[in-house]
Design a protein around this motif. Structure first.
Motif, short mmCIF file in Angstrom:
data_model
loop_
_atom_site.label_atom_id
_atom_site.label_comp_id
_atom_site.label_asym_id
_atom_site.label_seq_id
_atom_site.Cartn_x
_atom_site.Cartn_y
_atom_site.Cartn_z
N ILE A 175 0.87 -1.17 0.00
CA ILE A 175 0.00 0.00 0.00
C ILE A 175 0.91 1.23 0.00
CG2 ILE A 175 -1.84 1.25 1.19
CD1 ILE A 175 -2.76 -1.50 0.37
N LEU A 176 0.57 2.23 -0.80
CA LEU A 176 1.36 3.45 -0.84
C LEU A 176 0.50 4.62 -0.41
CD1 LEU A 176 2.09 1.71 -3.76
CD2 LEU A 176 4.07 3.20 -3.46
N ARG A 177 1.06 5.45 0.44
CA ARG A 177 0.32 6.61 0.94
C ARG A 177 0.88 7.89 0.33
NH1 ARG A 177 1.00 10.50 4.62
NH2 ARG A 177 2.94 9.60 5.45
N ARG A 178 -0.04 8.72 -0.14
CA ARG A 178 0.30 10.08 -0.58
C ARG A 178 -0.70 11.01 0.10
NH1 ARG A 178 -0.29 10.73 -6.60
NH2 ARG A 178 1.80 9.82 -6.77
N GLY A 179 -0.24 11.72 1.12
CA GLY A 179 -1.18 12.49 1.92
C GLY A 179 -2.13 11.55 2.63
N ASP A 180 -3.42 11.76 2.45
CA ASP A 180 -4.42 10.88 3.05
C ASP A 180 -4.88 9.79 2.10
OD1 ASP A 180 -4.43 12.33 5.44
OD2 ASP A 180 -5.97 13.72 4.73
N ALA A 181 -4.39 9.80 0.86
CA ALA A 181 -4.83 8.83 -0.15
C ALA A 181 -3.96 7.58 -0.11
CB ALA A 181 -4.77 9.45 -1.54
N LEU A 182 -4.62 6.42 -0.22
CA LEU A 182 -3.93 5.14 -0.21
C LEU A 182 -4.19 4.41 -1.52
CD1 LEU A 182 -4.87 3.89 3.39
CD2 LEU A 182 -2.72 4.97 2.67
N VAL A 183 -3.13 3.89 -2.14
CA VAL A 183 -3.27 3.12 -3.37
C VAL A 183 -2.51 1.81 -3.22
CG1 VAL A 183 -3.47 5.22 -4.77
CG2 VAL A 183 -1.25 4.10 -4.55
N THR A 184 -2.93 0.83 -4.00
CA THR A 184 -2.23 -0.45 -4.07
C THR A 184 -1.95 -0.74 -5.54
OG1 THR A 184 -2.26 -2.79 -3.40
CG2 THR A 184 -4.34 -1.85 -4.16
N PRO A 185 -0.78 -1.26 -5.88
CA PRO A 185 -0.45 -1.48 -7.28
C PRO A 185 -1.44 -2.41 -7.98
CG PRO A 185 1.52 -1.63 -5.92
CD PRO A 185 0.36 -1.59 -4.98
N ASP A 186 -1.79 -2.06 -9.21
CA ASP A 186 -2.66 -2.94 -10.00
C ASP A 186 -1.86 -4.06 -10.66
OD1 ASP A 186 -1.36 -1.59 -12.04
OD2 ASP A 186 -3.17 -0.70 -12.91
N THR A 187 -0.57 -4.10 -10.40
CA THR A 187 0.32 -5.11 -10.96
C THR A 187 0.75 -6.12 -9.89
OG1 THR A 187 2.11 -3.52 -10.59
CG2 THR A 187 1.21 -3.67 -12.83
N PHE A 188 -0.16 -6.42 -8.95
CA PHE A 188 0.13 -7.34 -7.85
C PHE A 188 0.49 -8.74 -8.35
CE2 PHE A 188 -4.34 -7.40 -8.90
CZ PHE A 188 -4.64 -8.76 -8.96
N LEU A 189 1.21 -9.49 -7.53
CA LEU A 189 1.47 -10.90 -7.80
C LEU A 189 0.36 -11.76 -7.23
CD1 LEU A 189 5.30 -11.17 -7.00
CD2 LEU A 189 4.22 -10.97 -9.26
N LEU A 190 0.01 -11.52 -5.95
CA LEU A 190 -1.02 -12.29 -5.26
C LEU A 190 -2.06 -11.31 -4.72
CD1 LEU A 190 -1.95 -15.08 -4.02
CD2 LEU A 190 -0.75 -14.37 -1.95
N ASP A 191 -3.32 -11.55 -5.08
CA ASP A 191 -4.40 -10.68 -4.61
C ASP A 191 -4.79 -11.13 -3.21
OD1 ASP A 191 -6.36 -8.79 -4.51
OD2 ASP A 191 -7.69 -9.75 -5.96
#
Length: 204
Positions: free
Chosen positions: A130-146
Motif C-alpha cells: 500500500i502506498l500513501r500520498r497524503g491521506d490517499a492510499l493506493v495499491t499497485p494494480d500489478t500485484f502478484l497475489l491478490d
C-alpha cells in the motif's frame, strides 16, 4: 498444494469469509472441490494460544492436509530490495514458495524483497503493498497475489488501485506492508527511502 494463513486473535479466527472465498477460487481454477474449513476452528486453537495474535496455517488440496497454530511475531523490516519478478507466477497461494526465493541476493535479517515487473512494483515476498500520498492510499494494480487483506481494503473503499512504477515511488510519502496477519492499522510502515534498487538484480 496450497496454504491459507489466518489470523487468530484472542482465540477467534479473523475474516474467515475472505479465506474461504480464496480457497473456492483456487479450487475452481485447478478443477477440484474445495475442502471446508472446520466449523469449530476456534475450538481447535490450543488452550495456551488463546490470547494474543496467533498464526493459523492451513495446508490443503482437495482435502485439508494440516492445520497448525503458532504465536505470531511481526518481522522487523528496514529495507526493501527491488528485484526483477520476471515471468514468476504466484497468482495462487502455493505451499511451494520457492519461486519467491532469490538465493543469489544476500539479504540482511531486516531486508525484504520487493518484486518489480516491467518497471512496475508488485508485492514483497509475503505482503501486498500500500502506498500513501497524503491521506490517499493506493495499491499497485500489478500485484502478484491478490491477498485477502488487499481485497477487503478495496471492497471497503479504503484503498484504490493504481499503476505504480518503481520510478514513481518518490511521489509517495510512505509504504505500508499488509497481509492477513498485518491489517492496515498494524501494517509495517516504511519511508520511501527504504527501497533500494540494484540493476544487477534485474534480468537483462
Amino acid at each position: 498444494m496450497f496454504i491459507e494463513t489466518l489470523r487468530i486473535q484472542d482465540g477467534h479466527p479473523c475474516h474467515l469469509d475472505g479465506h474461504t472465498d480464496r480457497m473456492r477460487r483456487t479450487a475452481k481454477h485447478f478443477g477440484f472441490a474445495p475442502p471446508d474449513l472446520p466449523a469449530d476452528l476456534d475450538a481447535l486453537v490450543p488452550a495456551d494460544l488463546r490470547t494474543g495474535t496467533i498464526r493459523c496455517r492451513v495446508l490443503y488440496d482437495h482435502t485439508l492436509r494440516e492445520i497448525t497454530f503458532t504465536p505470531y511475531r511481526k518481522r522487523l523490516i528496514e529495507r526493501l530490495i527491488a528485484v526483477d519478478a520476471g515471468a514468476m507466477d504466484y497468482a495462487f497461494k502455493y505451499a511451494d514458495r520457492s519461486p519467491l526465493a532469490r538465493p543469489q541476493i544476500p539479504l540482511a535479517e531486516t531486508d525484504e524483497l520487493l518484486f518489480v515487473r516491467n518497471g512496475c512494483v508488485t508485492d514483497t515476498s509475503y505482503t501486498n503493498l500500500i502506498l500513501r500520498r497524503g491521506d490517499a492510499l493506493v495499491t499497485p494494480d500489478t500485484f502478484l497475489l491478490d491477498g485477502t487483506c488487499r481485497r477487503r481494503l478495496l471492497r471497503m473503499g479504503r484503498v484504490r488501485t493504481a499503476r505504480v512504477r518503481l520510478s514513481d515511488l518518490p511521489a509517495y510519502d510512505e509504504l505500508l506492508l499488509v497481509n492477513a496477519m498485518m491489517p492496515l492499522d498494524e501494517a509495517i510502515r516504511l519511508p520511501i527511502s527504504a527501497v533500494h534498487s540494484d540493476l544487477s538484480t534485474f534480468a537483462p
